[in-house]
Design an enzyme around this catalytic site. Structure first.
Site, short mmCIF file in Angstrom:
data_model
loop_
_atom_site.label_atom_id
_atom_site.label_comp_id
_atom_site.label_asym_id
_atom_site.label_seq_id
_atom_site.Cartn_x
_atom_site.Cartn_y
_atom_site.Cartn_z
N LYS A 33 -2.40 -1.82 9.99
CA LYS A 33 -1.57 -1.83 8.79
C LYS A 33 -0.13 -1.41 9.07
O LYS A 33 0.10 -0.45 9.82
CB LYS A 33 -2.18 -0.88 7.75
CG LYS A 33 -1.50 -0.85 6.41
CD LYS A 33 -1.32 -2.24 5.78
CE LYS A 33 -2.60 -3.00 5.79
NZ LYS A 33 -2.47 -4.42 5.43
N ASP A 48 -6.94 -3.84 13.26
CA ASP A 48 -7.30 -5.21 12.93
C ASP A 48 -7.49 -6.04 14.18
O ASP A 48 -8.14 -7.09 14.14
CB ASP A 48 -6.23 -5.83 12.03
CG ASP A 48 -6.25 -5.19 10.65
OD1 ASP A 48 -5.70 -4.08 10.51
OD2 ASP A 48 -6.88 -5.77 9.74
C1 LIG Z 1 -11.49 -0.70 8.98
S1 LIG Z 1 -10.30 -1.67 8.16
C2 LIG Z 1 -9.21 -2.07 9.43
C3 LIG Z 1 -7.80 -2.36 8.92
O1 LIG Z 1 -7.75 -3.38 7.87
C4 LIG Z 1 -6.76 -2.97 6.90
O2 LIG Z 1 -5.90 -4.03 6.52
P1 LIG Z 1 -6.07 -4.78 5.08
O3 LIG Z 1 -6.26 -3.72 4.03
O4 LIG Z 1 -4.77 -5.56 4.93
O5 LIG Z 1 -7.26 -5.68 5.25
C5 LIG Z 1 -5.97 -1.91 7.61
O6 LIG Z 1 -5.06 -2.49 8.56
C6 LIG Z 1 -7.10 -1.18 8.31
O7 LIG Z 1 -6.68 -0.26 9.26
#
Ligand SMILES: CSC[C@H]1O[C@H](OP(=O)(O)O)[C@H](O)[C@@H]1O
Length: 348
Positions: free
Chosen positions: A250, A239
């Site tokens: 995550k 992220d």
């Molecule tokens: C390619 S997605 C990157 C990243 O986003 C996800 O978080 P979320 O589901 O809370 O938006 C997860 O951390 C992925 O690794």
């Protein structure tokens, strides 16, 4: 071949969003005609995944421009929408990257109508560029993994980093897809990824639709999988990747990185350049989103903990660069980021 998965569809006058909270059981689409709707879609995680959040927010800016097209203060209205969309989620830097890029388009624009045309083109460009970046990262990441392997590999991934989280193909799961396409994947093990279950609900859905050999495991089984020696790589998304190579991803990614280092597996972080944050020196500067404790106390409509029990629910953690073996972006690969004074310098 199953139809390609997309999280959002731009229809020229509205943004259609696949509600990922309803997957895998139901494919429910919502249609948004204003930036407030897009804000809600991001904040409530109907659409999630760092790149997909940035892409959706860009279309939210376009919808704000459409609404203000004939207003005298069209520029103020658009900039207000940008500020509001920036409040939707705090950790994925792709959101702020996309909003800054859309804001930059406003320079020199003389009318609301011109703003609509320029911003729509830019949002579509952001969307298409992300899909192309993921394909490139798939190739680069798969090349790295195949360098050290003498046949199809078993890998472990966390959360969802597939087409549902991006403009297409995926980041970490994009590397898995490319390995699968090359006949170089023996198995992808998927952490269910509590509490939101992106792994069991989304990654498994994407893989099963495409016949990618996959196996679901509880997050706490990752240690046993890595101890077996069968899993050679942990492949995750990001992220936010900051200047010294620390990575926000995550919750549970840090656990995996520590386990991988202990058991001798590699850690690969796959993320487009829109995830790089050179302004933040190290991981201590990353804002970690905390979400409602009911995400732990309930699954769907079912209580799985006493109502009101205290809960700790950070949805991201920070993995230090020292625990990362490879960072893959579409601009290039950084090996052993902690050994570089400025690990992101080579990525241009
Ligand atoms: C390619 S997605 C990157 C990243 O986003 C996800 O978080 P979320 O589901 O809370 O938006 C997860 O951390 C992925 O690794």
């Amino acid at each position: 071949m199953s139809e390609q998965v997309v999280p959002v569809i731009w229809r020229g006058d509205c943004l259609e969003v696949l509600d990922q909270r309803r997957l895998p059981g139901e494919e429910v689409w919502h249609s948004y005609r204003d930036s407030v709707g897009v804000f809600e879609a991001i904040a409530s995680m109907q659409v999630r995944g760092a790149p997909a959040i940035g892409i959706s927010a860009a279309y939210g800016v376009v919808l704000a421009a459409f609404a203000a097209r004939d207003e005298v203060d069209w520029r103020i209205a658009i900039e207000r929408a940008i500020d509001e969309l920036a409040e939707s989620r705090p950790t994925a830097v792709n959101l702020f990257w996309a909003l800054r890029r859309m804001q930059g388009c406003l320079e020199g624009i003389g009318s609301g109508s011109e703003a609509c045309a320029v911003l729509e083109r830019e949002a579509i460009r952001i969307h298409e560029e992300d899909a192309a970046a993921n394909r490139r990262m798939g190739e680069l990441g798969a090349d790295v993994i195949q360098e050290g392997s003498d046949g199809p590999v078993e890998v472990l991934t966390h959360c969802n980093t597939g087409a549902l989280a991006t403009g297409g193909h995926g980041t970490a799961l994009g590397v898995v897809r490319t390995l699968h396409e090359r006949g170089a994947l023996s198995m992808v093990h998927m952490d269910e990824t509590r509490p939101w279950l992106q792994g069991s609900r989304l990654t498994a859905w994407e893989c099963m639709r495409e016949g990618i050999r996959c196996s679901l495991n509880v997050d706490s089984a990752a240690a046993t999988l890595l101890a077996s020696g069968r899993v050679r790589w942990v492949i995750v998304g990001a992220d936010r990747i900051v200047a010294n190579g620390d990575v926000a991803n995550k919750i549970g990614t840090l656990n995996l990185a520590i386990l991988a280092r202990h058991f001798g597996a590699g850690v690969m972080v796959v993320a487009p350049a829109s995830t790089l944050d050179r302004e933040t020196p190290d991981g201590s500067g990353i804002v970690i989103e905390q979400r409602d404790g009911n995400e732990l106390r309930r699954v769907g409509e079912r209580d799985i903990a006493p109502a009101g029990v205290a809960a700790f629910n950070p949805v991201f953690d920070v993995t230090p660069a020292a625990l990362i073996d490879v960072i893959v972006t579409e601009q290039g690969v950084v090996r052993n980021p902690a050994r570089h004074t400025n690990p992101l310098a080579s990525l241009v």
